[in-house]
Motif scaffolding. Structure first.
Motif, PDB file in Angstrom:
ATOM      1  N   HIS A 273       0.814  -1.222   0.000  1.00  0.00           N
ATOM      2  CA  HIS A 273       0.000   0.000   0.000  1.00  0.00           C
ATOM      3  C   HIS A 273       0.845   1.268   0.000  1.00  0.00           C
ATOM      4  O   HIS A 273       0.390   2.319  -0.472  1.00  0.00           O
ATOM      5  N   ARG A 274       2.061   1.175   0.517  1.00  0.00           N
ATOM      6  CA  ARG A 274       2.915   2.362   0.500  1.00  0.00           C
ATOM      7  C   ARG A 274       3.252   2.762  -0.927  1.00  0.00           C
ATOM      8  O   ARG A 274       3.187   3.951  -1.275  1.00  0.00           O
ATOM      9  N   ALA A 275       3.592   1.768  -1.758  1.00  0.00           N
ATOM     10  CA  ALA A 275       3.865   2.056  -3.160  1.00  0.00           C
ATOM     11  C   ALA A 275       2.616   2.579  -3.853  1.00  0.00           C
ATOM     12  O   ALA A 275       2.674   3.480  -4.698  1.00  0.00           O
ATOM     13  N   GLY A 276       1.460   2.008  -3.478  1.00  0.00           N
ATOM     14  CA  GLY A 276       0.211   2.493  -4.062  1.00  0.00           C
ATOM     15  C   GLY A 276      -0.074   3.928  -3.684  1.00  0.00           C
ATOM     16  O   GLY A 276      -0.507   4.734  -4.516  1.00  0.00           O
ATOM     17  N   ASP A 277       0.180   4.278  -2.421  1.00  0.00           N
ATOM     18  CA  ASP A 277      -0.036   5.656  -1.994  1.00  0.00           C
ATOM     19  C   ASP A 277       0.897   6.609  -2.728  1.00  0.00           C
ATOM     20  O   ASP A 277       0.490   7.709  -3.144  1.00  0.00           O
ATOM     21  N   GLU A 278       2.156   6.228  -2.881  1.00  0.00           N
ATOM     22  CA  GLU A 278       3.100   7.069  -3.608  1.00  0.00           C
ATOM     23  C   GLU A 278       2.657   7.266  -5.057  1.00  0.00           C
ATOM     24  O   GLU A 278       2.791   8.361  -5.619  1.00  0.00           O
ATOM     25  N   PHE A 279       2.106   6.205  -5.670  1.00  0.00           N
ATOM     26  CA  PHE A 279       1.614   6.305  -7.053  1.00  0.00           C
ATOM     27  C   PHE A 279       0.453   7.291  -7.123  1.00  0.00           C
ATOM     28  O   PHE A 279       0.390   8.125  -8.035  1.00  0.00           O
TER      29      PHE A 279
END
Length: 391
Positions: A273-279
């Motif tokens: 989810h961290r990568a998703g939030d950054e995206f």
């Protein structure tokens, strides 16, 4: 060992002491910065002390005025006694046993001595009843046969002493009145400072409350992750834009582009989810840069966005905006090295083909799902017949 070596050894600071001294030197000095509440409390204490001092000064002024009036009564009694003493002197200069015109001057002299004794008795009653430590009048001086020289000395001493006492009390009253005036000025200045402090505290509290209210309002109308307006803000701005468009002399068209990220779920599942939030943050930034400043980009929820176009002239203009939004998603995907995220965009405009602005978002959402069913990674308009036209 040489003398130089011994001197160096003797002046060397032991390691623990040196480290402790260095620690003390590194300790930052504590600074006391009083706030409005501290200033207000200190001012109130000073005000209470000033009021107490003022009360004591006023009490002393009244006491000194009473002393001054008492001294005036004593001096009046001394003046009457002095007048009686002068009358005794007049009759004393008459020949002894002399009778003129049938008047016995000896009897008048005795009457004058009795009158002098009476005035001296009244004077002694005042002087001896004084609450302060003053020279007393002895009872022997009150006799009708008292020595007149001693009476003269007594009256002189009483007049001199009580004149000085009255002058001292008068000077003390004037001095204390000056102190009272200065205290009143100081208290007035202190009250002014208290008022300014209270107004400052009130204004500061209002600013804090206004700031917090603004923060709460902003938080209720914006997405916490991307900072974009949320659905509530979008609908409020949409209503405002529709009202403005209806009031314009010429019908002004507005539109909503509904954007859904295709394949975004795989980002969360595979990269977290961290990568998703950054995206989402990165693509939101690109969305804002891809549209005009008058248009509104909102995050509806999850991986869904909406763009409110406040004014446009033709459908190709909306298509160009849709292509730019799709390009933003592709660029963000390529920069992140993911390679699976694309975008489906549905477009609905008001007053044609959607005649109710309250259905614009839902109509654009339906058009977006038509794109998904047709293969994704594209855009579609809501057709007049109610069926979206996929491009």
């Amino acid at each position: 060992m040489t003398a130089d070596a011994s001197n160096k050894t003797s002046t060397r600071i032991p390691e623990p002491l040196a480290s402790r001294r260095a620690d003390r030197e590194r300790v930052p000095a504590m600074r006391f910065s009083p706030g409005p509440a501290t200033v207000a409390v200190a001012s109130l204490l000073c005000l209470l002390i000033g009021l107490l001092y003022l009360a004591l000064q006023i009490r002393t002024v009244f006491s000194d005025q009473l002393k001054q009036e008492y001294a005036g009564l004593v001096l009046e009694a001394a003046a009457r006694a002095q007048s009686a003493r002068e009358q005794v002197g007049v009759w004393q200069r008459m020949p002894a046993g002399h009778i003129a015109d049938g008047r016995d001057y000896a009897a008048d002299y005795r009457h004058a001595r009795a009158e002098l004794a009476r005035h001296l008795t009244s004077l002694a009653a005042l002087v001896n009843a004084s609450p302060s430590a003053t020279p007393r009048i002895p009872p022997a001086a009150l006799s009708a046969n008292a020595n007149l020289a001693e009476t003269d000395a007594l009256l002189h001493d009483v007049s001199t002493y009580w004149h000085a006492q009255r002058d001292a009390d008068s000077a003390d009253v004037r001095l204390r009145i000056v102190h009272v005036a200065r205290t009143l000025i100081g208290l007035a200045a202190l009250l002014f400072c208290l008022s300014i402090t209270a107004v400052g505290m009130y204004a500061k509290r209002n600013r804090q409350l206004a700031g917090r209210s603004h923060e709460f309002e902003h938080a209720s109308l914006h997405d916490s992750l991307t900072g974009l307006p949320n659905r509530r803000k979008l609908l409020a701005v949409l209503e405002e834009a529709a009202t403005h468009a209806g009031a314009a002399p010429t019908t002004q068209r507005i539109a909503v582009l509904y954007v859904d990220l295709d394949g975004f779920k795989q980002v969360n599942d595979s990269l977290g989810h961290r990568a998703g939030d950054e995206f989402l943050v990165a693509v939101s930034t690109r969305f804002r840069e891809a549209v005009r400043k008058t248009d509104l980009v909102a995050r509806i929820g999850g991986d869904e966005f909406a763009v409110l176009v406040r004014a446009f002239s033709s459908e190709p203009e909306l298509a160009d905006i849709a292509r730019r939004l799709i390009a933003c998603v592709v660029q963000t995907d390529e920069q992140s090295g993911i390679g699976v995220v694309r975008a489906s965009v549905g477009i609905a405009s008001f007053p044609e083909p959607v005649d109710d602005y309250r259905r614009l978002v839902a109509a654009a959402d339906d058009a977006m799902y038509q794109v998904k069913r047709s293969g994704k990674n594209g855009y579609a308009f809501v057709a007049p017949a109610g069926r979206p036209a996929v491009s």
